[in-house]
Design an enzyme around this catalytic site. Structure first.
Site, PDB file in Angstrom:
ATOM      1  CG  ASP A   1       1.624  11.163  -5.972  1.00  0.00           C
ATOM      2  OD1 ASP A   1       2.713  10.628  -6.279  1.00  0.00           O
ATOM      3  OD2 ASP A   1       0.742  11.425  -6.806  1.00  0.00           O
ATOM      4  CG  HIS A   2       7.308   9.143  -5.064  1.00  0.00           C
ATOM      5  ND1 HIS A   2       6.559   7.993  -5.081  1.00  0.00           N
ATOM      6  CD2 HIS A   2       8.026   9.142  -6.203  1.00  0.00           C
ATOM      7  CE1 HIS A   2       6.811   7.313  -6.188  1.00  0.00           C
ATOM      8  NE2 HIS A   2       7.698   7.993  -6.878  1.00  0.00           N
TER       9      HIS A   2
ATOM     10  CG  HIS B   1       2.637   8.356  -9.261  1.00  0.00           C
ATOM     11  ND1 HIS B   1       2.707   8.760  -7.951  1.00  0.00           N
ATOM     12  CD2 HIS B   1       3.274   7.155  -9.308  1.00  0.00           C
ATOM     13  CE1 HIS B   1       3.359   7.858  -7.236  1.00  0.00           C
ATOM     14  NE2 HIS B   1       3.701   6.878  -8.044  1.00  0.00           N
TER      15      HIS B   1
END
Length: 506
Positions: free
Chosen positions: A181-182, A244
């Protein structure tokens, strides 16, 4: 920092946009910081028939465009670490070619069998590729560790996420699976932990006794652009909130971990997600909002509505805006509402978390203030990354007029410090075996379990409204009703951290 062990990184979907724009530039940045392993190679994998040199030339264009300050000598040296192998991800037989190439490079470059497989592919291949790797023993850790990085979305709903997880865990250990999950790779997200657990002035206040509510916003000024076909099968709830923003909630609301060990931190974030109060069917109508941007005119330019975008069903009910109100049922947060909103075609691109503190028990200056008696701590994730504290001060002059002032810190003030991109941090963490910032299976499933009833209600209830909002505004007016108290609404952030107001420019 100690170097990671010597290893090879295999990127599936190597001809795609993510590889060119994010992954290879991130790896190049690690190279010029001298953070890559001493012996390291990259193998790009896709169906295209390319030589090593042709693949390197394609990547060179991307490095010149997306690596900030490209140095041609350093780029040319870095590209020599990159190789290419044609593999049909859906044809298990072709994986023997990858196995042979890996073994040849390990021998010629004197690199042990430590290998990362990065799945920069469509989600439909997330179960197929690990299965085909396992069929050829490419998950076997006898001669060196093996890890697989899986991009979001992890599943389409709770059932598909369970099925994908079961499929992966047939051949791979949980410790080998890295669900990326950036957002968790961003410095400001990680700084939530430091802000809370290093500063004695914050942690004692971080609970139901002092916090009135918590608000998280992720706004995008762009629409779906050319991704209408993809977005139709996703929507804002799946695209942003499930992966996110609920992970950010986990970091904000977690209990102090026993240590900085990855399991200790992830254990606490999972507890948060498992403590979110489930929605009853009747609650979903009151506590969730879905919206869709409609045509408008911004600065004289006519902007398309979502249903007019390429690849979008003219009768689509896919949400481009979603807002939720929910509670976390534990001792720290009992009774404190959490609000999340995300959307496309909003006034500006911004992601931030806001801690709204309670008013003082007896507010002496109620008739003298500008109405903002609640202190706020704003943690800005992007852009203009930093932290902002809003508090009241006396306006100079006679009387006791009060105004809200800002005390802020901006990461840009650290001019001599390199602030890594999210993929830099996450790739390096996987290379060193640190899974702290990667989602664990139980966290992913807990997030889906919470949101699945909302998705089902939105899909199956024909009476559930899709509120239109003009492109360039802050979403449906109905979203303001989620925050029910008088004289209280969402914070309207601007591109610059310290600016507030509805009239931010696109």
């Amino acid at each position: 920092m100690n170097r990671a062990e010597n290893q090879i990184l295999v990127i599936f979907g190597a001809s795609g946009d993510l590889t060119k724009r994010k992954l290879i530039p991130a790896l190049y940045s690690l190279e010029i910081q001298d953070l890559l392993p001493e012996k390291f190679a990259i193998i790009g994998v896709s169906r295209k028939d390319l030589s090593d040199n042709l693949f390197r030339e394609e990547l060179k264009d991307g490095l010149n465009s997306f690596s900030g300050k490209p140095d041609q000598n350093k780029i040319n040296g870095f590209l020599q670490k990159i190789y290419y192998q044609s593999v049909d991800a859906q044809n298990a037989a072709t994986f023997i070619d990858l196995k042979n190439r890996l073994e040849a490079l390990q021998f010629s470059l004197d690199i042990p069998a430590n290998t990362i497989y990065y799945l920069s592919t469509p989600p439909s291949l997330y179960g197929i590729i690990p299965d085909n790797l396992a069929r050829h023993g490419l998950n076997d850790q006898t001669g060196g560790w093996k890890r697989v990085i899986i991009e979001k979305p992890f599943g389409y709903d709770l059932q598909s996420a369970i099925e994908l997880n079961n499929s992966l865990q047939r051949d791979w250990l949980e410790s080998q699976i890295y669900r990326i999950d950036h957002y968790l790779g961003k410095e400001t997200v990680q700084n939530v932990l430091v802000t809370r657990f290093t500063n004695g002035i914050f942690e004692p206040l971080w609970n139901r006794n002092y916090v009135h509510h918590v608000e998280i916003t992720s706004a995008e000024s762009l629409g779906v652009e050319k991704r209408g076909g993809y977005y139709e099968g996703s929507g804002a709830l799946r695209d942003m909130i499930q992966n996110h923003l609920l992970q950010v909630v986990g970091l904000i609301a977690m209990e102090p971990p026993a240590s900085l060990n990855s399991d200790a931190i992830r254990n606490e974030t999972v507890k948060v997600l498992q403590s979110i109060r489930p929605y009853a069917t009747e609650d979903i109508m009151r506590s969730t909002i879905r919206g869709q941007y409609v045509a408008s005119t911004i600065k004289g330019e006519k902007i398309k509505g979502y249903r007019e975008e390429e690849g979008v069903n003219p009768d689509s009910k896919t949400e481009t805006f979603a807002a939720l109100k929910f509670y976390i049922d534990n001792w720290r947060w009992g009774g404190v509402p959490f609000y999340i909103r995300t959307g496309k075609k909003l006034p500006t691109r911004v992601t931030e978390a806001v801690i709204h503190f309670k008013r003082t028990p007896h507010y002496l200056f109620a008739n003298k203030s500008n109405g903002e008696a609640h202190n706020q701590l704003v943690i800005r994730i992007q852009p203009d990354e930093g932290i902002l504290l809003k508090f009241g001060m006396k306006t100079p002059g006679a009387g006791f007029d009060v105004q809200t002032v800002n005390m802020d810190f901006h990461y840009s003030d650290l001019s001599l410090t390199h602030i890594p991109e999210a993929y830099e941090r996450l790739l390096l963490d996987c290379m060193t075996g640190d899974s702290t910032l990667y989602a664990r299976a139980d966290a992913v499933l807990a997030a889906w379990k919470f949101l699945d009833p909302v998705l089902q209600e939105w899909k199956n209830n024909p009476c559930f409204p899709v509120h239109g909002y003009p492109a360039g505004t802050w979403g449906p007016e109905k979203a303001d009703d989620l925050i029910e108290e008088v004289n209280m609404t969402w914070r309207y952030p601007c591109k610059n951290l310290s600016d507030d107001g509805i009239y931010c420019e696109l």
